[in-house]
Design a protein around this motif. Structure first.
Motif, short mmCIF file in Angstrom:
data_model
loop_
_atom_site.label_atom_id
_atom_site.label_comp_id
_atom_site.label_asym_id
_atom_site.label_seq_id
_atom_site.Cartn_x
_atom_site.Cartn_y
_atom_site.Cartn_z
N SER A 8 6.30 7.19 7.95
CA SER A 8 5.22 8.17 8.03
C SER A 8 5.71 9.53 7.55
O SER A 8 6.89 9.86 7.69
N LEU A 9 4.79 10.30 7.00
CA LEU A 9 5.07 11.66 6.57
C LEU A 9 4.71 12.64 7.69
O LEU A 9 4.14 12.25 8.71
N GLU A 10 5.04 13.91 7.47
CA GLU A 10 4.77 14.91 8.51
C GLU A 10 3.28 15.03 8.82
O GLU A 10 2.91 15.38 9.93
N ASN A 11 2.43 14.73 7.83
CA ASN A 11 0.99 14.84 8.07
C ASN A 11 0.43 13.61 8.79
O ASN A 11 -0.77 13.51 9.02
N GLY A 12 1.31 12.64 9.10
CA GLY A 12 0.87 11.46 9.85
C GLY A 12 0.49 10.27 9.00
O GLY A 12 0.24 9.19 9.53
N SER A 13 0.38 10.45 7.69
CA SER A 13 0.00 9.33 6.82
C SER A 13 1.13 8.32 6.72
O SER A 13 2.30 8.67 6.61
N VAL A 14 0.77 7.05 6.81
CA VAL A 14 1.75 5.95 6.78
C VAL A 14 1.78 5.33 5.39
O VAL A 14 0.74 5.02 4.80
N HIS A 15 2.99 5.17 4.85
CA HIS A 15 3.19 4.53 3.56
C HIS A 15 4.25 3.44 3.71
O HIS A 15 4.71 3.16 4.82
N ASP A 16 4.63 2.83 2.62
CA ASP A 16 5.54 1.69 2.71
C ASP A 16 6.50 1.67 1.53
O ASP A 16 6.08 1.84 0.38
N PHE A 17 7.78 1.46 1.81
CA PHE A 17 8.76 1.15 0.78
C PHE A 17 8.80 -0.37 0.60
O PHE A 17 8.49 -1.12 1.52
#
Length: 488
Positions: A8-17
């Protein structure tokens, strides 16, 4: 061991490697994945490029599929009896492509892309990073699933004796083979005719043999498909594409230039149509009556073959300084194709029913090309190079195994393919795919960015730099013009 690595980024959005994760080695940005040997660098990095070598494109690309009119009647006849067999084997959608204009190609577009092929990584080296057709791209274009049994040359059994068939081996050219084996109207399609058709299709429309004939060595694979064996054709097709791109790239460095390139270059053409569709405004007034991306993409192949197009295509490739949606054309929600893919082409929303399919798309593997032992080539399917093509974030890619630890001759004589797969893939490090929900993204890690810049900084090519490399250029009759005077 995880294939998907959410963060997750500081803004709360979740991504994936795209995993698996291995030490990223922050102090050293070099990588054994990329060698110092300049002999495998793409042709675009050559000091001089002589475009006059690529004037006779007919001789260069004579092994493209034949026109559909030659085999359409035979295809329709066999399909009327064998459609359910094709569906059960998983090749029904793929065979439909032979009803469309696979024989059309744009030689300048193909050669421009091959200029950027790296024979070490088996990838196109664009300014934004590595890109290449993946098993997801092949699924969208052909309808082939990424699962099934491996095809080992010379190790599959001949369950139907070749001597018991009525196949005529003295009629090998495409047209002669069709005339010799196509049954008469109203007669049933025999086992021999079905296997003969599959041999023709594999030779002419899939792997595109350089001899423009139907070789006997396709019999085993055609027989396996006739017997409804679940062969993973998508991996065989991708490995064959790697092999022909290696051959094509290597031939660019020869004094005589490339000649009689063979293999599934039609697949490269359709993939290039997909990534250039928006950038070059490729359009067509025709709408094929087939729900398959490959059928639609055949209508986008440019028909005008102009040497000046080298400038247009090279400029288009060099404009990919940032990774964009154009380079991931098959993750869009409007995808056409088989329902099992069309409803499950988002890696951020993997269903339990599509888990096995996505594991095939996303896990590293060894893929094999060649119908005979002497033609066998073994390649790594290294998805970490192409994470962003799945809307996954890019970390620094690492090889399956360090090159120095692999004996390249391990199976040349013994033909022990399982031993090679076990050695390279290491069963003790089996991958795991745990579905998770996240937002698609083309982000890269800082470690990847440093690694890529370290590798690419002294190889950067811009369009003016490309023009300065040209010698004997057909663009002008009095030597090279000054950069900036080209309106193309």
């Amino acid at each position: 061991s995880q294939v998907l690595l959410p963060f997750s980024l500081e803004n709360g959005s979740v991504h994936d490697f795209l995993g698996p994760f291995a030490g990223q080695n922050k102090k050293k940005f070099c990588n054994t994945l990329l060698l110092e040997d300049s002999s495998t660098f793409p042709f675009i990095h050559s000091a001089e490029i002589d475009l006059s070598m690529f004037g006779d494109t007919t001789k260069i690309f004579r092994a493209f599929p034949p026109t559909k009119d030659r085999h359409l009647a035979w295809l329709n006849r066999v399909e009327s009896s064998m459609h359910l067999v094709w569906v059960e084997t998983g090749i029904s959608e793929f065979i439909q492509l032979a009803k469309f204009d696979l024989h059309y190609f744009d030689p300048q577009m193909l050669l421009s892309a091959i200029f950027f092929w790296n024979r070490e990584t088996r990838a196109f080296e664009f300014p934004c990073g590595f890109v290449c057709p993946t098993l997801l791209d092949i699924a969208a274009i052909t309808g082939l699933a990424p699962i099934g049994d491996r095809f080992y040359p010379d190790l599959f059994e001949e369950e139907i004796s070749i001597k018991e068939t009525s196949i005529s081996w003295n009629k090998k050219t495409y047209l002669a083979f069709i005339n010799a084996h196509m049954g008469k109207p109203g007669t049933p399609v025999s086992t021999s005719e079905h296997i003969s058709f599959l041999m023709y299709w594999l030779s002419a429309c899939v792997f595109c043999t350089p001899s423009l004939q139907v070789p006997k060595y396709y019999y085993i694979l055609a027989q396996a498909l006739h017997l409804k064996k679940k062969i993973c054709l998508s991996k065989l097709l991708l490995a064959s594409l790697y092999s022909c791109l290696d051959e094509a790239s290597n031939s660019l460095f020869h004094e005589s230039g490339p000649r009689n390139l063979s293999g599934p270059l039609w697949l490269l053409q359709l993939w290039l149509n997909a990534i250039f569709e928006r950038k070059l405004s490729l359009t067509s007034p025709f709408t094929p009556a087939c729900e398959l991306e490959g059928a639609r993409l055949t209508t986008l192949t440019p028909r005008k073959r102009l040497v000046d197009n080298f400038a247009k295509y090279i400029d288009a490739i060099l404009s990919f300084t940032d990774f964009s949606e154009d380079l991931a054309p098959f993750i869009r929600t409007t995808l056409t194709g088989p329902s099992w893919l069309r409803q499950n082409n988002q890696v951020g929303s993997i269903t339990s029913e599509s888990l096995k399919m996505w594991f095939g798309f996303l896990s590293w593997d060894i893929i094999i090309s060649g119908m005979r032992q002497k033609d066998v080539r073994i390649y790594p399917y290294q998805l970490q190079l192409f994470s962003r093509q799945f809307s996954l974030c890019q970390m620094k890619p690492l090889p399956l195994r360090r090159k120095k630890s692999i004996d390249s001759d391990i199976c040349v004589e013994t033909r022990n393919y399982e031993e090679v797969l076990e050695f390279v893939l290491r069963p003790e490090k089996q991958l795991k795919l745990t579905p998770c929900t996240f937002f698609p993204s083309f982000l890269v890690s800082k470690c990847f960015l440093r690694w890529w810049c370290e590798y690419y900084v002294d190889k950067i090519v811009d369009f003016d730099g490309f023009l300065k490399k040209l010698i004997n250029s057909p663009f002008c009759s009095q030597g090279l013009k000054q950069s900036g005077t080209f309106k193309n």
